[in-house]
Design an enzyme around this catalytic site. Sequence first.
Site, PDB file in Angstrom:
ATOM      1  N   HIS A  88     -19.177  20.411  23.396  1.00  0.00           N
ATOM      2  CA  HIS A  88     -18.705  21.601  22.690  1.00  0.00           C
ATOM      3  C   HIS A  88     -17.187  21.676  22.780  1.00  0.00           C
ATOM      4  O   HIS A  88     -16.625  21.692  23.878  1.00  0.00           O
ATOM      5  CB  HIS A  88     -19.328  22.858  23.282  1.00  0.00           C
ATOM      6  CG  HIS A  88     -19.209  24.047  22.383  1.00  0.00           C
ATOM      7  ND1 HIS A  88     -20.064  24.278  21.323  1.00  0.00           N
ATOM      8  CD2 HIS A  88     -18.301  25.064  22.357  1.00  0.00           C
ATOM      9  CE1 HIS A  88     -19.711  25.378  20.701  1.00  0.00           C
ATOM     10  NE2 HIS A  88     -18.630  25.869  21.300  1.00  0.00           N
ATOM     11  N   SER A  89     -16.517  21.716  21.632  1.00  0.00           N
ATOM     12  CA  SER A  89     -15.065  21.803  21.552  1.00  0.00           C
ATOM     13  C   SER A  89     -14.448  20.620  22.301  1.00  0.00           C
ATOM     14  O   SER A  89     -14.641  19.476  21.909  1.00  0.00           O
ATOM     15  CB  SER A  89     -14.597  23.164  22.079  1.00  0.00           C
ATOM     16  OG  SER A  89     -13.257  23.420  21.717  1.00  0.00           O
ATOM     17  N   LEU A  90     -13.719  20.837  23.405  1.00  0.00           N
ATOM     18  CA  LEU A  90     -13.211  19.724  24.212  1.00  0.00           C
ATOM     19  C   LEU A  90     -14.325  18.743  24.544  1.00  0.00           C
ATOM     20  O   LEU A  90     -14.147  17.523  24.490  1.00  0.00           O
ATOM     21  CB  LEU A  90     -12.600  20.250  25.510  1.00  0.00           C
ATOM     22  CG  LEU A  90     -12.330  19.188  26.588  1.00  0.00           C
ATOM     23  CD1 LEU A  90     -11.116  18.358  26.239  1.00  0.00           C
ATOM     24  CD2 LEU A  90     -12.180  19.824  27.960  1.00  0.00           C
ATOM     25  N   GLY A 116     -20.043  19.976  18.656  1.00  0.00           N
ATOM     26  CA  GLY A 116     -20.022  21.355  18.204  1.00  0.00           C
ATOM     27  C   GLY A 116     -18.648  21.977  18.346  1.00  0.00           C
ATOM     28  O   GLY A 116     -17.926  21.712  19.313  1.00  0.00           O
TER      29      GLY A 116
END
Length: 250
Positions: A88-90, A116
């Site tokens: 997720h993200s990073l 995501g």
Amino acid sequence: MNQYFAARPRAEAPLRLVCFHHAGAGAMAFVGWATRVGRHVSVVPVRLPGRESRLGEARITDVELLLRELDEHLGPMLEQGPYAFYGHSLGALVAYRFAEHRIRAGLRAPVAVLVGACMAPHLSNPLITSAGLGDTQLLDLLSSLGGVPDELLARPDWLREMLATSRADLTLGRALREGAMTPLSCPIWAFAGAQDRVATPAAVAEWERWTTAAFQFRTLAGGHFFVRDCELPELLGEMLADPAALAAAG
């Protein structure tokens, strides 16, 4: 329990879903996922150093050091059977670069890499470049995205720690993006929040460029931190239980 994992892999589950958290967070970002995804998938949240039970360890900002640590702690488990990554993200950048590393090394590849709330690596990312902001500016930015829990605002010591961790993670994220080069030979499934102002659905859909295999894209309700909601793990459980989806992924 190994401090690297928030949960032990379940031997009886046919697939392991290894989860990488967003900047400033930890393995607890995936709390509740084990029951929502379903018993056919073993959810294995990874805890990077510098947070939660690994708070006393130095945070990682160097990509090669990160890959060596992932090899050491995750490598033996990943050779034991089929697995997928969710980041997720990073964490999406961590998942992509670790998959790239394993494929290049001739190791068992993931059946799919799930990303995501992360725009594709070739796009300009204003969040990644915010590592140099002062505490007040960084706090304002993260708060505007819904990334600062209310309880932290009442705990200055915890808040300072979260900002320091976020800053280190954003530095790592920039390095991960700058080193991104190779489209993966395994499928990518990408997920975006409909109200995400940073990783917009259009920007997340650009991950299609980063695989030579199958690509799937879904938009979910919510903003940048839809990882906290029930919809995503329930959807992943359905997708990962679908023999046709896994056959296409494999």
